[in-house]
Scaffold this motif. Structure first.
Motif, short mmCIF file in Angstrom:
data_model
loop_
_atom_site.label_atom_id
_atom_site.label_comp_id
_atom_site.label_asym_id
_atom_site.label_seq_id
_atom_site.Cartn_x
_atom_site.Cartn_y
_atom_site.Cartn_z
N MET A 1 -69.28 -30.60 -6.90
CA MET A 1 -68.61 -29.79 -5.88
C MET A 1 -67.10 -30.02 -6.00
O MET A 1 -66.65 -31.03 -6.52
CB MET A 1 -69.09 -30.13 -4.47
CG MET A 1 -68.73 -31.51 -3.98
SD MET A 1 -68.84 -31.66 -2.17
CE MET A 1 -67.18 -31.17 -1.66
N PRO A 2 -66.30 -29.05 -5.54
CA PRO A 2 -64.86 -29.18 -5.71
C PRO A 2 -64.26 -30.36 -4.92
O PRO A 2 -64.60 -30.56 -3.76
CB PRO A 2 -64.30 -27.86 -5.17
CG PRO A 2 -65.46 -26.93 -5.09
CD PRO A 2 -66.67 -27.76 -4.92
N THR A 3 -63.41 -31.12 -5.59
CA THR A 3 -62.64 -32.17 -4.90
C THR A 3 -61.23 -31.63 -4.66
O THR A 3 -60.89 -30.53 -5.09
CB THR A 3 -62.54 -33.44 -5.76
OG1 THR A 3 -61.69 -33.16 -6.89
CG2 THR A 3 -63.90 -33.91 -6.26
N GLN B 1 -77.65 -35.60 -7.43
CA GLN B 1 -76.67 -36.58 -6.96
C GLN B 1 -75.31 -35.91 -6.97
O GLN B 1 -75.08 -34.96 -7.72
CB GLN B 1 -76.61 -37.79 -7.91
CG GLN B 1 -77.84 -38.67 -7.89
CD GLN B 1 -77.94 -39.53 -6.64
OE1 GLN B 1 -77.25 -39.31 -5.65
NE2 GLN B 1 -78.82 -40.52 -6.70
N MET B 2 -74.39 -36.45 -6.19
CA MET B 2 -73.05 -35.86 -6.19
C MET B 2 -72.30 -36.17 -7.49
O MET B 2 -71.29 -35.54 -7.78
CB MET B 2 -72.26 -36.35 -4.99
CG MET B 2 -72.81 -35.76 -3.69
SD MET B 2 -71.94 -36.33 -2.24
CE MET B 2 -70.48 -35.29 -2.31
N THR B 3 -72.81 -37.13 -8.25
CA THR B 3 -72.16 -37.46 -9.51
C THR B 3 -72.47 -36.43 -10.60
O THR B 3 -71.73 -36.32 -11.57
CB THR B 3 -72.62 -38.84 -10.01
OG1 THR B 3 -74.05 -38.89 -9.90
CG2 THR B 3 -72.01 -39.95 -9.19
N GLU C 1 -76.39 -25.81 -3.48
CA GLU C 1 -76.71 -26.82 -2.46
C GLU C 1 -75.64 -26.79 -1.36
O GLU C 1 -74.45 -26.72 -1.67
CB GLU C 1 -76.77 -28.19 -3.15
CG GLU C 1 -76.73 -29.40 -2.23
CD GLU C 1 -77.89 -29.47 -1.26
OE1 GLU C 1 -78.99 -28.99 -1.57
OE2 GLU C 1 -77.67 -30.00 -0.15
N GLU D 1 -70.96 -25.35 -9.23
CA GLU D 1 -72.18 -25.87 -8.60
C GLU D 1 -73.42 -25.32 -9.26
O GLU D 1 -73.87 -24.22 -8.98
CB GLU D 1 -72.14 -25.59 -7.10
CG GLU D 1 -70.93 -26.27 -6.48
CD GLU D 1 -70.88 -26.16 -4.97
OE1 GLU D 1 -71.95 -26.07 -4.34
OE2 GLU D 1 -69.76 -26.16 -4.43
N TYR E 1 -74.12 -33.11 -9.70
CA TYR E 1 -74.00 -31.77 -9.11
C TYR E 1 -72.55 -31.70 -8.64
O TYR E 1 -72.14 -32.44 -7.74
CB TYR E 1 -74.97 -31.57 -7.95
CG TYR E 1 -74.83 -30.23 -7.28
CD1 TYR E 1 -75.53 -29.13 -7.74
CD2 TYR E 1 -73.96 -30.05 -6.20
CE1 TYR E 1 -75.38 -27.88 -7.14
CE2 TYR E 1 -73.80 -28.81 -5.59
CZ TYR E 1 -74.53 -27.73 -6.08
OH TYR E 1 -74.37 -26.50 -5.48
N ARG F 1 -78.95 -39.26 -0.33
CA ARG F 1 -78.42 -38.03 -0.92
C ARG F 1 -79.40 -37.42 -1.92
O ARG F 1 -79.55 -36.20 -2.00
CB ARG F 1 -77.07 -38.33 -1.59
CG ARG F 1 -76.41 -37.13 -2.24
CD ARG F 1 -76.16 -35.98 -1.27
NE ARG F 1 -75.31 -36.36 -0.16
CZ ARG F 1 -74.99 -35.55 0.84
NH1 ARG F 1 -75.44 -34.31 0.88
NH2 ARG F 1 -74.25 -35.98 1.84
N MET F 2 -80.05 -38.29 -2.70
CA MET F 2 -80.92 -37.78 -3.75
C MET F 2 -82.10 -37.00 -3.15
O MET F 2 -82.44 -35.91 -3.59
CB MET F 2 -81.43 -38.94 -4.59
CG MET F 2 -82.01 -38.54 -5.91
SD MET F 2 -82.35 -40.04 -6.82
CE MET F 2 -82.27 -39.43 -8.47
N LEU G 1 -74.72 -29.16 0.70
CA LEU G 1 -73.92 -30.37 0.50
C LEU G 1 -73.01 -30.74 1.66
O LEU G 1 -71.88 -31.19 1.46
CB LEU G 1 -73.11 -30.27 -0.81
CG LEU G 1 -72.87 -31.60 -1.52
CD1 LEU G 1 -74.18 -32.23 -1.93
CD2 LEU G 1 -72.00 -31.42 -2.75
N ILE H 1 -71.71 -33.35 4.14
CA ILE H 1 -71.54 -34.75 3.70
C ILE H 1 -72.45 -35.71 4.48
O ILE H 1 -72.83 -36.76 3.98
CB ILE H 1 -70.05 -35.18 3.78
CG1 ILE H 1 -69.16 -34.18 3.03
CG2 ILE H 1 -69.84 -36.57 3.20
CD1 ILE H 1 -69.37 -34.11 1.53
#
Lengths: 747, 160
Positions: free
Chosen positions: A676-678, A670-672, A183, A657, A674, A271-272, A185, A187
């Motif tokens: 992605m690097p923080t 959701q970002m929760t 994705e 991912e 799926y 987002r969803m 993604l 923001i």
């Protein structure tokens, strides 16, 4: 001509971003920040099933439906498609659905809360049909879900004679590699606002990369003439390809609702919805069969590359093309065959994402190179060193490398900066005693800048420039700023070309009523291709001033300003434009699928260092070195930022991912869930440039944006193999995938 | 569904007193963006993950997409619009510009608020401290490197 002391006043300098201030104060306006009087909100009712026949649409009781604007396929005045390449994707499904989340009904209402209830109260009665969810099922054609054979596009590249080479091989190595959907993604979720009046026609504002793609799609969908459609880009919160083609869909939806309701309509995805419904990177499968000589020279490469395009063609033919051309990498091999296919399934259509097919085929190749090295008993870097393409040699598609290239030099620098040799030795000594194993790996690769093949020739991009009555110079281009620094880089190029102050350059916000079609903001083409047009367009302004005698050969910024003012006083306006023409000698043969695939390539070697925890199967990237040659670097800070961001996305692609599908539907949208690097997940990303000016780029620049996502995944997985001795051939390497590879069990 | 009964609330946003009547279901971020027209606070994920909506509520960072407006009653809120003093950028904002700590800019306001909170508690953070402090603010463009530099630079400027 400006004096020599003025040379390179702006090119190569880290000029701060033009739009920095508006963004740090929160004053920059994104589409969701815009509100119009009487505005309605729009929502999309989507198919819950992957494939089926629409039997009916029911509007449940308890909703005041008469307050709603309702749009279905029957309300489309023009052609029901999202105009792009093959025009096969409907804007609203009619009679059949071909993927989950396919749009069927649109609703608009002033109250967002009620709108959401209404969306849930629309019941789609769909008779399910058998669906296709794997590349193999698609190729088997038991169900034909697209066209006559499920094939969007196929290519064949042949140089030399692969079949006759096998007999001469010292060794033949085979491998199969897979990459998953990814994705984009950005923001800022996708969104559009549309207004429609009979007199003024349609105007659309929104988050997008390609205003003229949206413009054409709206003309087709609403059957409107050119001058009745206006598309304006708002501040765009990231794109990465995700806002290349899908914005045309949302703009179409907002436009249909605006036309029917007579009111402004805003559609902004949450987002969803954004993750579940919009495009992702094409999943891929690549098979390699490689023959090498005793001396470790590549003798033959036989490559089968297949990408999963999802339910409609979108950009799959060109994604496949870029992936195909990059599949043989930066190596010279006398016998190469690449057979590639983009196939149809019943997933939501996959589409543009930074790299555009190349990260997939390069992952496979660079893993294969490590396997070949292992079988030969050579170090991975040594096998590469023996096979790098050199100036004057030919790439698989028959392109002679005319520019200076020094892959071996780039590699030495990358190995040195990453302390590769010492670390490889130390890890080998220490790993047997360590629970958390350490490894280091590399990938070497290239990335073509600009459209593939004849793309730029067909596109014939146009850039305009004009002087203002105050004596400033405005650049008119459709290239969008979405974080990468387009406006700053264009200003640097223009100021450098004219030899005037940077502040005298204005870049006009893309608006199809104002700017010419300089093509889409994709394919690492903005700086190299459009930037070159910016350079020649502003030089056209200068030429007119020189010819008129208003400007001396040597001038100051103030003299330039005065001359512009005087010219406008005398003649009313001072304008210039520039249209693309291919650099001399660059030619691509579409029929034979051979020739100069790209005007120029960027070249790179990346090195990753990892820790692999054999108890938890957790993998961390501890250090990352990215060395590349992208021509002249116009703005080092911006360029470094592009590389760092691309590497971060590449690390996500490699390790985290993972799109989880169930019956063709993304279930972790959701970002929760799926991942992605923080900031806590990423290593230091160390970026280095070698600069070899490219003769046909503005100030010597080539493309840069996509390159950095090609290298991280293979470098990381090569490092994982170095650490754990395990051959993993699919990404993302989640802990489950690593466990499966290490223990031979299915998670 | 009929509109629910509105509740009067009173709070300070960026030092300015506001009195509003809001529906109990209204989110703090909706109140900030729509009722007060402070659109610098962004919505990125609706699930308190991305942090684009981060604001300070009574001195603590919160994801305003998962706080109700009524929970801010009698409280104090700081958004990105409250950082600059008239036309003078806050050192954190200056540092983000200088260090190219942003690309698309969508995550930036939330990032700055998290940095503001960190620096108010820890004027000399290590790189690790900064990475931890912004782990709840995701950025897809930068790889975070220049954001780390920007926050380090801001810390230096603020210590002076």
């Amino acid at each position: 001509m400006q004096s020599d002391s003025m040379a390179d006043r702006f090119i190569g300098k880290s000029i701060p971003r033009k739009e920095g201030r508006a963004k740090v104060t929160g004053r920059a306006l994104y589409v969701d920040d815009m509100v119009m009087p009487g505005m309605l909100y729009g929502a999309t009712v989507r198919s819950p099933v992957a494939r089926g026949r629409i039997r009916g649409i029911r509007y449940a009781q308890g909703i005041p439906w008469d307050e709603f604007t309702i749009v279905t396929a029957q309300d489309i005045p023009g052609k029901n498609c999202v105009a792009l390449m093959l025009n096969d994707q409907p804007c609203l499904a009619d009679q059949v659905v071909n993927h989950a989340e396919e749009p069927v009904v649109l609703l608009a209402h002033p109250d967002r809360y009620l709108l959401e209830e209404a969306r849930r109260a629309v019941e789609l009665d769909i008779e399910p049909l058998p669906a296709v969810f794997t590349i193999d099922e698609s190729l088997a054609r038991q169900q034909v879900v697209w066209g006559e054979d499920n094939i969007f596009k196929s290519f064949l590249v042949e140089s030399g004679d692969v079949e006759s080479a096998w007999g001469h091989a010292h060794l033949i190595v085979e491998g199969e590699y897979e990459t998953g959907a990814q994705e984009q993604l950005y923001i800022e979720p996708q969104g559009m606002i549309a207004t429609f009046t009979a007199e003024q026609g349609l105007t659309v504002w929104g988050s997008m990369q390609c205003p003229y793609y949206v413009h054409r799609a709206l003309m087709t969908l609403l059957d409107l003439p050119v001058n009745q459609v206006r598309v304006i880009q708002t501040e765009t919160g990231g794109g990465f390809g995700g806002k290349e083609e899908y914005p045309s869909m949302i703009a179409g939806h907002a436009a249909l609702l605006a036309r029917k309701s007579g009111k402004p309509v805003k559609i902004v995805y949450d987002r969803m919805e954004d993750m579940a419904a919009t495009t992702k990177r094409h999943p891929s499968r690549t098979r390699h069969r490689t023959a090498v000589t005793r001396e470790g020279k590549l003798l033959a490469m036989d490559i089968e590359f297949v990408v999963d395009g999802g339910a409609y063609a979108t950009l799959s033919p060109v994604v496949l093309s870029r992936g195909t051309i990059h599949a043989a990498g930066p190596y010279f091999c006398p016998n190469v065959r690449i057979r590639s296919q983009a196939v149809a399934t019943n997933f939501p259509p996959h589409g543009a994402f930074r790299g555009f097919g190349a990260p997939q085929s390069i992952f496979a190749l660079e893993r294969q190179m490590d396997q070949v090295a292992k079988v030969l008993g050579l170090a991975p870097e040594e096998l590469r060193r023996r096979n790098f393409v050199k100036q004057g040699e030919t790439l698989a598609v028959g392109q002679v490398v005319r520019e200076k290239v020094d892959m071996a030099g780039l590699m030495e620098r990358a190995l040195e900066l990453s302390d590769y040799y010492a670390k490889r030795k130390r890890f080998a000594e220490e790993n047997p005693r360590r629970e958390v194993k350490k490894g280091i790996g590399l990938a070497s690769f290239l990335h073509g800048a600009g459209f593939t093949g004849s793309g730029e020739r067909y596109l014939a991009s146009l850039v305009g420039a004009e002087a203002t009555p105050e004596g400033r110079v405005r650049v008119l281009a459709a290239s969008t700023e979405m974080g990468q620094g387009t406006m700053t880089v264009f200003s640097q190029i223009a100021a450098e070309a004219l030899g005037v102050d940077y502040d005298m350059i204005e870049i006009v916000q893309p608006d199809t009523a104002v700017v010419p079609n300089s093509g889409p903001t994709v394919a690492s083409r903005t700086c190299m291709v459009v930037g070159k047009l910016v350079e020649s367009a502003v030089l056209g302004i200068r030429q007119q001033l020189l010819s008129s005698g208003l400007l001396p050969e040597r001038y100051t910024s103030e003299q330039f300003r005065q001359a512009c003012r005087q010219f406008i006083e005398n003649h009313g306006a001072l304008k210039s434009s520039s249209e693309y023409s291919a650099p001399p000698g660059v030619y691509w043969d579409d029929d034979k699928y051979r020739g100069d695939a790209y005007g120029a390539y960027a070249w790179a070697v990346y090195v990753a260092e990892v820790s692999v925890d054999l108890t938890t199967y957790e993998i961390r990237v501890d250090d990352f070195v990215a060395v590349q040659e992208v021509g002249r670097v116009i703005n080092p800070v911006l360029a470094t930022g592009q590389i760092e961001g691309g590497v971060a996305q590449g690390i996500g692609f490699a390790l985290y991912e993972n799109v989880v599908w169930q019956e063709g539907q993304m279930v972790n949208s959701q970002m929760t869930n799926y991942i992605m690097p923080t900031s806590a997940d990423l290593p230091p990303i160390r970026v280095f440039f070698e600069e070899v000016p490219y003769a046909h780029g503005p100030g010597g620049a080539k493309g840069i944006g996509e390159l950095p996502i090609d290298g991280p995944a293979p470098a990381i997985v090569n490092a994982i193999e170095n650490a754990g001795g395990v051959n993993v051939n699919r990404i993302p390497v989640t802990p489950e995938v690593l466990m499966e590879a290490l223990e031979g069990v299915h998670a | 569904m009929p509109e629910t009964q509105r509740v009067p609330i009173k709070l300070k946003v960026n030092g300015k007193l506001s009195e509003l009547e809001v529906e109990p279901r209204m989110l703090l971020v909706e109140m900030i963006r729509e009722a007060l027209d402070l659109t610098g606070t962004h919505v990125g994920c609706d699930t308190s993950f991305c942090g684009a909506c981060t604001v300070l509520l009574n001195g603590l960072p919160v994801k305003s997409c998962t706080v109700f407006a009524v929970q801010a009653d009698q409280g104090e809120v700081l958004t990105v619009e409250g950082l600059a003093c008239q036309d003078e950028l806050h050192p954190i904002q200056q540092a983000f510009v200088i260090q190219h700590g942003l690309q698309c800019g969508y995550c930036t306001p939330g990032m700055e608020i998290s940095a503001y909170y960190l620096l108010s508690k820890n004027p000399s953070p290590s790189e690790k401290d900064i990475r931890k402090a912004i782990a709840g603010n995701t950025c897809r463009c930068t790889g975070y490197q220049n954001i780390l530099r920007a926050i380090e630079t801001a810390a230096e400027m603020m210590r002076r």
